[in-house]
Write a protein that holds these residues in place. Sequence first.
Motif, PDB file in Angstrom:
ATOM      1  N   LEU A  89       0.829  -1.214   0.000  1.00  0.00           N
ATOM      2  CA  LEU A  89       0.000   0.000   0.000  1.00  0.00           C
ATOM      3  C   LEU A  89       0.859   1.258   0.000  1.00  0.00           C
ATOM      4  N   ILE A  90       1.946   1.241   0.764  1.00  0.00           N
ATOM      5  CA  ILE A  90       2.881   2.375   0.750  1.00  0.00           C
ATOM      6  C   ILE A  90       3.475   2.526  -0.640  1.00  0.00           C
ATOM      7  N   GLY A  91       3.800   1.388  -1.281  1.00  0.00           N
ATOM      8  CA  GLY A  91       4.346   1.414  -2.632  1.00  0.00           C
ATOM      9  C   GLY A  91       3.386   1.985  -3.648  1.00  0.00           C
ATOM     10  N   ARG A  92       2.088   1.880  -3.360  1.00  0.00           N
ATOM     11  CA  ARG A  92       1.072   2.454  -4.245  1.00  0.00           C
ATOM     12  C   ARG A  92       0.911   3.956  -4.035  1.00  0.00           C
ATOM     13  N   GLY A  93       1.628   4.497  -3.035  1.00  0.00           N
ATOM     14  CA  GLY A  93       1.590   5.937  -2.804  1.00  0.00           C
ATOM     15  C   GLY A  93       0.657   6.381  -1.704  1.00  0.00           C
ATOM     16  N   LEU A  94       0.075   5.439  -0.945  1.00  0.00           N
ATOM     17  CA  LEU A  94      -0.839   5.804   0.123  1.00  0.00           C
ATOM     18  C   LEU A  94      -0.078   6.339   1.334  1.00  0.00           C
ATOM     19  N   THR A  95      -0.708   7.250   2.066  1.00  0.00           N
ATOM     20  CA  THR A  95      -0.137   7.757   3.304  1.00  0.00           C
ATOM     21  C   THR A  95      -0.389   6.756   4.426  1.00  0.00           C
ATOM     22  N   VAL A  96       0.235   6.987   5.571  1.00  0.00           N
ATOM     23  CA  VAL A  96       0.039   6.093   6.714  1.00  0.00           C
ATOM     24  C   VAL A  96      -1.431   6.064   7.116  1.00  0.00           C
ATOM     25  N   ASN A  97      -2.084   7.233   7.144  1.00  0.00           N
ATOM     26  CA  ASN A  97      -3.502   7.283   7.499  1.00  0.00           C
ATOM     27  C   ASN A  97      -4.363   6.532   6.486  1.00  0.00           C
ATOM     28  N   GLU A  98      -4.032   6.657   5.205  1.00  0.00           N
ATOM     29  CA  GLU A  98      -4.788   5.957   4.167  1.00  0.00           C
ATOM     30  C   GLU A  98      -4.573   4.446   4.254  1.00  0.00           C
ATOM     31  N   VAL A  99      -3.335   4.052   4.552  1.00  0.00           N
ATOM     32  CA  VAL A  99      -3.047   2.623   4.732  1.00  0.00           C
ATOM     33  C   VAL A  99      -3.833   2.084   5.922  1.00  0.00           C
ATOM     34  N   ALA A 100      -3.876   2.861   7.002  1.00  0.00           N
ATOM     35  CA  ALA A 100      -4.607   2.445   8.202  1.00  0.00           C
ATOM     36  C   ALA A 100      -6.084   2.235   7.900  1.00  0.00           C
ATOM     37  N   ALA A 101      -6.666   3.146   7.125  1.00  0.00           N
ATOM     38  CA  ALA A 101      -8.079   3.022   6.761  1.00  0.00           C
ATOM     39  C   ALA A 101      -8.311   1.793   5.885  1.00  0.00           C
ATOM     40  N   GLU A 102      -7.386   1.545   4.954  1.00  0.00           N
ATOM     41  CA  GLU A 102      -7.502   0.402   4.052  1.00  0.00           C
ATOM     42  C   GLU A 102      -7.405  -0.922   4.817  1.00  0.00           C
ATOM     43  N   MET A 103      -6.502  -0.962   5.805  1.00  0.00           N
ATOM     44  CA  MET A 103      -6.268  -2.192   6.558  1.00  0.00           C
ATOM     45  C   MET A 103      -7.141  -2.296   7.806  1.00  0.00           C
ATOM     46  N   LYS A 104      -7.928  -1.228   8.048  1.00  0.00           N
ATOM     47  CA  LYS A 104      -8.805  -1.181   9.228  1.00  0.00           C
ATOM     48  C   LYS A 104      -8.009  -1.340  10.529  1.00  0.00           C
ATOM     49  N   LEU A 105      -6.906  -0.587  10.569  1.00  0.00           N
ATOM     50  CA  LEU A 105      -6.054  -0.561  11.756  1.00  0.00           C
ATOM     51  C   LEU A 105      -5.863   0.885  12.184  1.00  0.00           C
ATOM     52  N   SER A 106      -5.277   1.096  13.343  1.00  0.00           N
ATOM     53  CA  SER A 106      -4.973   2.453  13.782  1.00  0.00           C
ATOM     54  C   SER A 106      -3.734   2.953  13.050  1.00  0.00           C
ATOM     55  N   ALA A 107      -3.654   4.265  12.898  1.00  0.00           N
ATOM     56  CA  ALA A 107      -2.495   4.869  12.238  1.00  0.00           C
ATOM     57  C   ALA A 107      -1.222   4.564  13.027  1.00  0.00           C
ATOM     58  N   GLN A 108      -1.343   4.478  14.351  1.00  0.00           N
ATOM     59  CA  GLN A 108      -0.183   4.173  15.201  1.00  0.00           C
ATOM     60  C   GLN A 108       0.348   2.767  14.917  1.00  0.00           C
ATOM     61  N   THR A 109      -0.577   1.813  14.706  1.00  0.00           N
ATOM     62  CA  THR A 109      -0.160   0.441  14.407  1.00  0.00           C
ATOM     63  C   THR A 109       0.549   0.382  13.056  1.00  0.00           C
ATOM     64  N   VAL A 110      -0.013   1.059  12.066  1.00  0.00           N
ATOM     65  CA  VAL A 110       0.592   1.069  10.735  1.00  0.00           C
ATOM     66  C   VAL A 110       1.958   1.739  10.780  1.00  0.00           C
ATOM     67  N   ALA A 111       2.070   2.841  11.523  1.00  0.00           N
ATOM     68  CA  ALA A 111       3.355   3.529  11.654  1.00  0.00           C
ATOM     69  C   ALA A 111       4.405   2.585  12.248  1.00  0.00           C
ATOM     70  N   GLY A 112       3.958   1.719  13.152  1.00  0.00           N
ATOM     71  CA  GLY A 112       4.867   0.729  13.718  1.00  0.00           C
ATOM     72  C   GLY A 112       5.340  -0.263  12.681  1.00  0.00           C
ATOM     73  N   TYR A 113       4.403  -0.710  11.808  1.00  0.00           N
ATOM     74  CA  TYR A 113       4.778  -1.613  10.723  1.00  0.00           C
ATOM     75  C   TYR A 113       5.787  -0.948   9.787  1.00  0.00           C
ATOM     76  N   VAL A 114       5.536   0.327   9.469  1.00  0.00           N
ATOM     77  CA  VAL A 114       6.423   1.057   8.565  1.00  0.00           C
ATOM     78  C   VAL A 114       7.826   1.146   9.154  1.00  0.00           C
ATOM     79  N   LYS A 115       7.912   1.414  10.445  1.00  0.00           N
ATOM     80  CA  LYS A 115       9.212   1.505  11.107  1.00  0.00           C
ATOM     81  C   LYS A 115       9.969   0.182  11.012  1.00  0.00           C
ATOM     82  N   ILE A 116       9.255  -0.924  11.216  1.00  0.00           N
ATOM     83  CA  ILE A 116       9.879  -2.247  11.127  1.00  0.00           C
ATOM     84  C   ILE A 116      10.358  -2.527   9.704  1.00  0.00           C
ATOM     85  N   ILE A 117       9.518  -2.165   8.726  1.00  0.00           N
ATOM     86  CA  ILE A 117       9.873  -2.383   7.317  1.00  0.00           C
ATOM     87  C   ILE A 117      11.128  -1.594   6.959  1.00  0.00           C
TER      88      ILE A 117
END
Length: 218
Positions: free
Chosen positions: A168-196
């Motif tokens: 999703l990040i590769g498609r150009g989505l922001t962290v908030n947009e990724v969170a909405a797509e995955m039905k997760l909190s923005a904080q959780t997605v930000a954690g995934y991004v940090k790990i990646i």
Amino acid sequence: MTGKTCLIVEDQLETGSFLTKIVKVAFPNVATVLAQDLKSAIAIINDPLRFKDAPLGLCIVDLGLPDGSGIDVIRELKEKNPDVPSVVATIYDDDAFLFKALAAGAFGYLLKADDESSLVNTLKLIENNNPPLSPSIARRLLQEFRDDDKPNKPDVNLSPRERETLVLIGRGLTVNEVAAEMKLSAQTVAGYVKIIYQKLHVSNRVELIREATRRGLV
């Protein structure tokens, strides 16, 4: 390409006419359709009757459109008609735009600053199923994907959630947009991004998309 149609997505009429000329010289028996914004391009792609007589065979896309990004045209075409190649025609020659377009599914990347004959000859590469790339873009990709780099790249084990986030990040989505797509909190997605970032050894989004594309992860 004979008997097919090329959709040209370009908001400037003068540039649209120039690109139409390039296509006509490269492929004399191809019809052309011009869309000047994202909305029109999407509508044309999704019109089943538009290409009844001459099927869509190519899409040339400008990235900067008045109502959005040409990246969305590339994604839409990739989803609805994956066999039709999309080729970027742009003034942007930096990595951010290049790798984002490739990650979205672009088959080629042309710079409008190239001379007319070079653009025609490069576009003709499609006839042999070769990606049309402006010379400077081709050199950059060769540098990025040179074979002697590959053995130095260890395998990366991403969890399913991390891989989904990366796509999703590769498609150009922001962290908030990724969170909405995955039905997760923005904080959780930000954690995934940090790990990646840590696993791919990158420090910014451009490097992330480039590295993910190089590894075939997106």
